[in-house]
Motif scaffolding. Sequence first.
Motif, PDB file in Angstrom:
ATOM      1  N   GLY A 126       0.734  -1.118  -0.004  1.00  0.00           N
ATOM      2  CA  GLY A 126       0.044   0.002  -0.163  1.00  0.00           C
ATOM      3  C   GLY A 126       0.919   1.171  -0.017  1.00  0.00           C
ATOM      4  N   GLY A 127       0.287   2.465  -0.207  1.00  0.00           N
ATOM      5  CA  GLY A 127       0.836   3.887  -0.218  1.00  0.00           C
ATOM      6  C   GLY A 127       1.843   3.791  -1.463  1.00  0.00           C
ATOM      7  N   ARG A 128       2.555   4.651  -1.324  1.00  0.00           N
ATOM      8  CA  ARG A 128       3.773   4.993  -2.485  1.00  0.00           C
ATOM      9  C   ARG A 128       4.626   3.818  -2.479  1.00  0.00           C
ATOM     10  NH1 ARG A 128       5.129  11.517  -1.263  1.00  0.00           N
ATOM     11  NH2 ARG A 128       3.106  12.232  -1.364  1.00  0.00           N
ATOM     12  N   VAL A 143      -8.990  -1.363   4.651  1.00  0.00           N
ATOM     13  CA  VAL A 143      -8.124  -1.870   3.564  1.00  0.00           C
ATOM     14  C   VAL A 143      -7.790  -0.942   2.510  1.00  0.00           C
ATOM     15  CG1 VAL A 143      -8.434  -3.661   1.760  1.00  0.00           C
ATOM     16  CG2 VAL A 143      -9.164  -4.136   4.100  1.00  0.00           C
ATOM     17  N   GLN A 144      -8.657  -0.066   2.301  1.00  0.00           N
ATOM     18  CA  GLN A 144      -8.697   1.101   0.949  1.00  0.00           C
ATOM     19  C   GLN A 144      -7.300   1.940   1.345  1.00  0.00           C
ATOM     20  OE1 GLN A 144     -11.290   0.364   2.600  1.00  0.00           O
ATOM     21  NE2 GLN A 144     -12.622  -0.755   1.053  1.00  0.00           N
ATOM     22  N   ALA A 145      -7.179   2.203   2.641  1.00  0.00           N
ATOM     23  CA  ALA A 145      -5.979   3.064   3.017  1.00  0.00           C
ATOM     24  C   ALA A 145      -4.801   2.348   3.800  1.00  0.00           C
ATOM     25  CB  ALA A 145      -6.476   4.445   3.640  1.00  0.00           C
ATOM     26  N   LEU A 146      -5.018   1.090   3.721  1.00  0.00           N
ATOM     27  CA  LEU A 146      -4.171   0.393   4.581  1.00  0.00           C
ATOM     28  C   LEU A 146      -2.619   0.542   4.165  1.00  0.00           C
ATOM     29  CD1 LEU A 146      -3.681  -1.626   7.130  1.00  0.00           C
ATOM     30  CD2 LEU A 146      -4.165  -3.467   5.500  1.00  0.00           C
ATOM     31  N   ILE A 147      -1.724   0.630   4.997  1.00  0.00           N
ATOM     32  CA  ILE A 147      -0.071   0.462   4.638  1.00  0.00           C
ATOM     33  C   ILE A 147       0.448  -0.242   5.535  1.00  0.00           C
ATOM     34  CG2 ILE A 147       2.030   1.903   4.248  1.00  0.00           C
ATOM     35  CD1 ILE A 147       0.212   4.369   3.625  1.00  0.00           C
ATOM     36  N   ARG A 159       5.310 -10.845   7.523  1.00  0.00           N
ATOM     37  CA  ARG A 159       6.249 -10.196   6.952  1.00  0.00           C
ATOM     38  C   ARG A 159       6.676  -8.602   7.447  1.00  0.00           C
ATOM     39  NH1 ARG A 159       9.403 -11.115   2.675  1.00  0.00           N
ATOM     40  NH2 ARG A 159      10.489  -9.207   1.682  1.00  0.00           N
ATOM     41  N   PHE A 160       5.465  -8.031   7.544  1.00  0.00           N
ATOM     42  CA  PHE A 160       5.663  -6.518   7.900  1.00  0.00           C
ATOM     43  C   PHE A 160       5.638  -6.382   9.547  1.00  0.00           C
ATOM     44  CE2 PHE A 160       3.002  -7.036   4.091  1.00  0.00           C
ATOM     45  CZ  PHE A 160       3.941  -6.317   3.303  1.00  0.00           C
ATOM     46  N   THR A 161       6.406  -5.392   9.856  1.00  0.00           N
ATOM     47  CA  THR A 161       6.510  -5.047  11.551  1.00  0.00           C
ATOM     48  C   THR A 161       5.707  -3.620  11.559  1.00  0.00           C
ATOM     49  OG1 THR A 161       8.435  -3.783  10.967  1.00  0.00           O
ATOM     50  CG2 THR A 161       8.833  -6.335  11.253  1.00  0.00           C
ATOM     51  N   TRP A 162       5.265  -2.964  10.760  1.00  0.00           N
ATOM     52  CA  TRP A 162       4.562  -1.729  11.034  1.00  0.00           C
ATOM     53  C   TRP A 162       3.366  -1.735  10.265  1.00  0.00           C
ATOM     54  CZ3 TRP A 162       3.202   2.163   7.745  1.00  0.00           C
ATOM     55  CH2 TRP A 162       2.571   3.311   8.229  1.00  0.00           C
ATOM     56  N   THR A 163       2.000  -1.109  10.690  1.00  0.00           N
ATOM     57  CA  THR A 163       0.905  -0.695   9.989  1.00  0.00           C
ATOM     58  C   THR A 163       0.381   0.614  10.512  1.00  0.00           C
ATOM     59  OG1 THR A 163      -1.252  -1.710   9.502  1.00  0.00           O
ATOM     60  CG2 THR A 163      -0.249  -2.093  11.456  1.00  0.00           C
ATOM     61  N   ASN A 164      -0.354   0.910   9.522  1.00  0.00           N
ATOM     62  CA  ASN A 164      -0.983   2.335   9.859  1.00  0.00           C
ATOM     63  C   ASN A 164      -2.507   2.150  10.488  1.00  0.00           C
ATOM     64  OD1 ASN A 164      -2.393   1.500   7.635  1.00  0.00           O
ATOM     65  ND2 ASN A 164      -2.329   3.386   6.520  1.00  0.00           N
ATOM     66  N   LYS A 176      -2.659 -11.426   2.088  1.00  0.00           N
ATOM     67  CA  LYS A 176      -3.809 -10.945   1.349  1.00  0.00           C
ATOM     68  C   LYS A 176      -4.800 -10.012   2.172  1.00  0.00           C
ATOM     69  CE  LYS A 176      -7.226 -12.571  -2.114  1.00  0.00           C
ATOM     70  NZ  LYS A 176      -7.782 -13.487  -2.654  1.00  0.00           N
ATOM     71  N   PRO A 177      -4.586  -8.796   2.389  1.00  0.00           N
ATOM     72  CA  PRO A 177      -5.443  -8.085   3.291  1.00  0.00           C
ATOM     73  C   PRO A 177      -6.934  -8.029   2.768  1.00  0.00           C
ATOM     74  CG  PRO A 177      -3.624  -6.896   2.638  1.00  0.00           C
ATOM     75  CD  PRO A 177      -3.594  -8.101   1.682  1.00  0.00           C
TER      76      PRO A 177
END
Length: 248
Positions: free
Chosen positions: A20-22, A59-63, A50-55, A120-121
């Motif tokens: 997600g995001g840029r 789902v539409q704006a999830l990073i 896999r990921f250690t950080w999330t905002n 798969k979010p």
Amino acid sequence: MPWVIAGDFNEPLINEDKFGGRAVSVSRSLLFKECLDKCNMIDIGFLRPRFTWTNRREVQALIKERFDRYFVNPSWVLMYPEAKVTHLTRCHSDHCPVFVGDVVEMPCWINGIQRALALKPSTFLVNLENELLKELDVVLNQEEELWALKSRVNWMIQDDRNTSVYHVSTLVKRKRNKIMAIKDAVGDWIHEEDDIKFFIRSGFNKIYLPSLSCVPKTDPTKSSWQPKLTEVERECHDPNPWNMNSDA
């Protein structure tokens, strides 16, 4: 000399480290890699999500990104060849704890959801994770209150949510309450646990057994007390109240 560099680097290395995001900045990731190469540091990989950080958005704006890492040099790898980096279950923070060492067990229900989110979010998984985190928070608060009660610490005044404080305080109190030694009638100290138990048991026997022995033992079937009927009761229970003398 073995070296470890660990922490939140706030920069993904490759595109697979972000969802997600840029897009990942190629120039910044190249500078990151060059720095690691100069320091002779390597990434030993990881286990779990896999990921250690999330905002923590919908789902539409999830990073999601892998910011938190362990980098080590070859000397460290030779010293600890079996060490593994594990991404633990994220609970209260937007970062997940990162652990290096033997594999540890974490709540499988939350960890499984976070692993699925990394692959798969979906809206369903995001909502389910939030519900499970709320339930875990309730359980942790109950555990905290239990240890606060056991340790008799006024945690609302201290405003300290470190559960280890309550664990230590409770253990200290148990140690203080334990009888390590006791004086006998002569004034000598008794230290052995079995001797202390025997001395206390003997003291109770001296207090209570003599009083019990003074109570006479009688057979309840041979009691001197017998029920008796009054004259009125005897007349009422007479089966032939109108029985008259045959000679009359």
